[in-house]
Design a protein around this motif. Structure first.
Motif, PDB file in Angstrom:
ATOM      1  N   THR A 120       0.813  -1.201   0.000  1.00 50.06           N
ATOM      2  CA  THR A 120       0.000   0.000   0.000  1.00 50.06           C
ATOM      3  C   THR A 120       0.847   1.251   0.000  1.00 50.06           C
ATOM      4  O   THR A 120       0.383   2.304  -0.390  1.00 50.06           O
ATOM      5  N   ASP A 121       2.101   1.160   0.488  1.00 48.73           N
ATOM      6  CA  ASP A 121       3.017   2.291   0.452  1.00 48.73           C
ATOM      7  C   ASP A 121       4.425   1.770   0.614  1.00 48.73           C
ATOM      8  O   ASP A 121       4.661   0.573   0.674  1.00 48.73           O
ATOM      9  N   SER A 122       5.398   2.703   0.692  1.00 46.47           N
ATOM     10  CA  SER A 122       6.799   2.301   0.739  1.00 46.47           C
ATOM     11  C   SER A 122       7.154   1.564   2.015  1.00 46.47           C
ATOM     12  O   SER A 122       8.164   0.876   2.085  1.00 46.47           O
ATOM     13  N   GLN A 123       6.352   1.705   3.062  1.00 48.30           N
ATOM     14  CA  GLN A 123       6.620   1.021   4.319  1.00 48.30           C
ATOM     15  C   GLN A 123       5.952  -0.344   4.381  1.00 48.30           C
ATOM     16  O   GLN A 123       6.124  -1.079   5.339  1.00 48.30           O
ATOM     17  N   GLY A 124       5.140  -0.685   3.381  1.00 49.63           N
ATOM     18  CA  GLY A 124       4.471  -1.976   3.390  1.00 49.63           C
ATOM     19  C   GLY A 124       3.310  -2.040   4.356  1.00 49.63           C
ATOM     20  O   GLY A 124       2.896  -3.121   4.775  1.00 49.63           O
ATOM     21  N   LYS A 125       2.756  -0.883   4.725  1.00 44.38           N
ATOM     22  CA  LYS A 125       1.634  -0.882   5.656  1.00 44.38           C
ATOM     23  C   LYS A 125       0.433  -1.569   5.020  1.00 44.38           C
ATOM     24  O   LYS A 125       0.131  -1.372   3.853  1.00 44.38           O
ATOM     25  N   GLY A 126      -0.261  -2.355   5.803  1.00 43.28           N
ATOM     26  CA  GLY A 126      -1.425  -3.057   5.307  1.00 43.28           C
ATOM     27  C   GLY A 126      -1.106  -4.405   4.704  1.00 43.28           C
ATOM     28  O   GLY A 126      -2.012  -5.140   4.331  1.00 43.28           O
ATOM     29  N   VAL A 127       0.180  -4.740   4.601  1.00 41.57           N
ATOM     30  CA  VAL A 127       0.580  -6.033   4.055  1.00 41.57           C
ATOM     31  C   VAL A 127       0.843  -6.996   5.204  1.00 41.57           C
ATOM     32  O   VAL A 127       1.624  -6.698   6.100  1.00 41.57           O
ATOM     33  N   ARG A 128       0.189  -8.130   5.195  1.00 36.09           N
ATOM     34  CA  ARG A 128       0.359  -9.103   6.262  1.00 36.09           C
ATOM     35  C   ARG A 128       1.643  -9.905   6.075  1.00 36.09           C
ATOM     36  O   ARG A 128       2.067 -10.167   4.956  1.00 36.09           O
ATOM     37  N   SER A 129       2.240 -10.294   7.184  1.00 38.01           N
ATOM     38  CA  SER A 129       3.417 -11.155   7.114  1.00 38.01           C
ATOM     39  C   SER A 129       2.994 -12.569   6.742  1.00 38.01           C
ATOM     40  O   SER A 129       1.827 -12.950   6.889  1.00 38.01           O
ATOM     41  N   LEU A 130       3.936 -13.349   6.251  1.00 37.90           N
ATOM     42  CA  LEU A 130       3.672 -14.735   5.890  1.00 37.90           C
ATOM     43  C   LEU A 130       3.826 -15.603   7.135  1.00 37.90           C
ATOM     44  O   LEU A 130       4.943 -15.863   7.588  1.00 37.90           O
ATOM     45  N   SER A 131       2.720 -16.041   7.687  1.00 44.57           N
ATOM     46  CA  SER A 131       2.776 -16.827   8.921  1.00 44.57           C
ATOM     47  C   SER A 131       3.542 -18.129   8.716  1.00 44.57           C
ATOM     48  O   SER A 131       4.239 -18.606   9.620  1.00 44.57           O
ATOM     49  N   SER A 132       3.442 -18.714   7.521  1.00 42.99           N
ATOM     50  CA  SER A 132       4.159 -19.960   7.257  1.00 42.99           C
ATOM     51  C   SER A 132       5.667 -19.735   7.285  1.00 42.99           C
ATOM     52  O   SER A 132       6.428 -20.578   7.780  1.00 42.99           O
ATOM     53  N   ALA A 133       6.111 -18.584   6.767  1.00 40.76           N
ATOM     54  CA  ALA A 133       7.541 -18.271   6.780  1.00 40.76           C
ATOM     55  C   ALA A 133       8.029 -18.051   8.206  1.00 40.76           C
ATOM     56  O   ALA A 133       9.127 -18.486   8.578  1.00 40.76           O
ATOM     57  N   ILE A 134       7.210 -17.383   9.016  1.00 38.56           N
ATOM     58  CA  ILE A 134       7.580 -17.140  10.412  1.00 38.56           C
ATOM     59  C   ILE A 134       7.743 -18.459  11.160  1.00 38.56           C
ATOM     60  O   ILE A 134       8.673 -18.639  11.953  1.00 38.56           O
ATOM     61  N   LYS A 135       6.859 -19.418  10.892  1.00 32.01           N
ATOM     62  CA  LYS A 135       6.943 -20.718  11.557  1.00 32.01           C
ATOM     63  C   LYS A 135       8.216 -21.463  11.158  1.00 32.01           C
ATOM     64  O   LYS A 135       8.857 -22.111  11.989  1.00 32.01           O
ATOM     65  N   VAL A 136       8.592 -21.364   9.889  1.00 34.82           N
ATOM     66  CA  VAL A 136       9.818 -22.017   9.430  1.00 34.82           C
ATOM     67  C   VAL A 136      11.036 -21.371  10.084  1.00 34.82           C
ATOM     68  O   VAL A 136      11.978 -22.059  10.505  1.00 34.82           O
ATOM     69  N   LEU A 137      11.018 -20.048  10.199  1.00 32.31           N
ATOM     70  CA  LEU A 137      12.145 -19.350  10.820  1.00 32.31           C
ATOM     71  C   LEU A 137      12.249 -19.667  12.308  1.00 32.31           C
ATOM     72  O   LEU A 137      13.353 -19.683  12.871  1.00 32.31           O
ATOM     73  N   LYS A 138      11.119 -19.934  12.957  1.00 31.36           N
ATOM     74  CA  LYS A 138      11.167 -20.352  14.358  1.00 31.36           C
ATOM     75  C   LYS A 138      11.872 -21.700  14.491  1.00 31.36           C
ATOM     76  O   LYS A 138      12.585 -21.946  15.467  1.00 31.36           O
ATOM     77  N   MET A 139      11.671 -22.571  13.510  1.00 30.28           N
ATOM     78  CA  MET A 139      12.381 -23.849  13.521  1.00 30.28           C
ATOM     79  C   MET A 139      13.880 -23.624  13.354  1.00 30.28           C
ATOM     80  O   MET A 139      14.704 -24.296  13.997  1.00 30.28           O
ATOM     81  N   LEU A 140      14.252 -22.671  12.506  1.00 29.36           N
ATOM     82  CA  LEU A 140      15.667 -22.331  12.344  1.00 29.36           C
ATOM     83  C   LEU A 140      16.246 -21.846  13.670  1.00 29.36           C
ATOM     84  O   LEU A 140      17.372 -22.199  14.037  1.00 29.36           O
ATOM     85  N   ASP A 141      15.475 -21.048  14.411  1.00 28.19           N
ATOM     86  CA  ASP A 141      15.918 -20.577  15.723  1.00 28.19           C
ATOM     87  C   ASP A 141      16.140 -21.742  16.682  1.00 28.19           C
ATOM     88  O   ASP A 141      17.088 -21.736  17.478  1.00 28.19           O
ATOM     89  N   LEU A 142      15.252 -22.735  16.635  1.00 26.81           N
ATOM     90  CA  LEU A 142      15.406 -23.898  17.509  1.00 26.81           C
ATOM     91  C   LEU A 142      16.732 -24.600  17.252  1.00 26.81           C
ATOM     92  O   LEU A 142      17.471 -24.928  18.182  1.00 26.81           O
ATOM     93  N   VAL A 143      17.032 -24.830  15.983  1.00 34.39           N
ATOM     94  CA  VAL A 143      18.288 -25.498  15.636  1.00 34.39           C
ATOM     95  C   VAL A 143      19.476 -24.641  16.070  1.00 34.39           C
ATOM     96  O   VAL A 143      20.467 -25.143  16.612  1.00 34.39           O
ATOM     97  N   ALA A 144      19.373 -23.326  15.859  1.00 30.28           N
ATOM     98  CA  ALA A 144      20.475 -22.422  16.192  1.00 30.28           C
ATOM     99  C   ALA A 144      20.738 -22.375  17.690  1.00 30.28           C
ATOM    100  O   ALA A 144      21.884 -22.217  18.123  1.00 30.28           O
TER     101      ALA A 144
END
Length: 247
Positions: free
Chosen positions: A7-31
């Motif tokens: 919607t603008d240069s800051q990405g306001k109104g755009v939702r994050s990808l919940s599936s990507a966040i879950k995968v990154l949490k798994m990366l944190d677990l391994v780390a």
């Protein structure tokens, strides 16, 4: 002009990808595990279904962030090492933080340190020793206890309590103590260790705790008398690390 879907240069109104966040949490677990991780351990730590854990791990391996060893365990890849080095350069961490550590050490006459979680334990990545006849010396690169160090208690309380306590020695921190640390933004070492220390969280530009600022002295020091100094310099470091666009 904006990219499609924004919607603008800051990405306001755009939702994050919940599936990507879950995968990154798994990366944190391994780390955060001190050794390469077994599939069964990751499933237990995450509380996810076996099929979900397998899918997330396979995604991270194919993306190049994890390596699957011959013994079936998962570990961070060299790509993560390269990303860590690039992040340190982009953040200009040393140049921005060391002067503040020096000022904190001079004001309190205590050793000031910055720790990050590496291989599942708080590791000293920067430190400035106090100019005093009697100091509590800390070695750059030294590992500390998650449960018994002030820095470790901050990491547990502000990062991912479940992930970190899963690899901590012992049953973990009392939830009431975690709540107190989060409210006060300060953690202390327990008595009887020969040294005394306090620590406060350091946040990245996204508001996530990635490090802990601590001061440490001999056990006779009244460490709580320096709470205001620690919080002041913790806030100064957080401000120094904040992206210019966030100001």
């Amino acid at each position: 002009m904006t990219d499609e879907g924004q919607t603008d240069s800051q990405g306001k109104g755009v939702r994050s990808l919940s599936s990507a966040i879950k995968v990154l949490k798994m990366l944190d677990l391994v780390a955060n595990n001190p050794e390469p991780s077994r599939f069964t351990d990751l499933q237990k730590q995450s509380g996810l279904l076996r099929s979900t854990v397998f899918q997330q791990l396979r995604t991270l391996v194919e993306a190049g962030y994890l390596d699957l060893r011959d013994d079936g365990r998962y570990q961070l890849s060299l790509r993560c090492v390269a990303l860590s080095a690039m992040a340190m350069r982009q953040m200009d961490l040393t140049d921005r933080i060391e002067p503040l550590l020096d000022r904190l050490a001079r004001r309190t006459h205590l050793t000031a340190s910055l720790t990050m979680i590496r291989s599942g334990r708080p590791t000293i990545v920067q430190r400035v020793e106090a100019e005093s006849l009697i100091v509590a010396r800390q070695t750059l690169g030294a590992d500390m206890s998650l449960l018994l160090s002030a820095s470790g208690r901050v990491h547990i309380s502000f990062q991912d309590p479940k992930a970190l306590e899963a690899i901590a020695e012992g049953p973990g921190l009392d939830p009431a103590l975690v709540a107190e640390i989060r409210e006060r933004k300060i953690a202390y070492t327990p008595s009887g260790l020969g040294v005394t220390a306090s620590a406060t969280p350091v946040f990245d530009g996204g508001g996530r705790c990635f490090a802990a600022l601590s001061i440490v002295g001999v056990e006779e020091v009244d460490i709580r008398a320096h709470d205001a100094d620690l919080l002041e310099f913790g806030a100064a470091i957080n401000a120094a690390l904040r992206p210019a666009s966030a100001g």
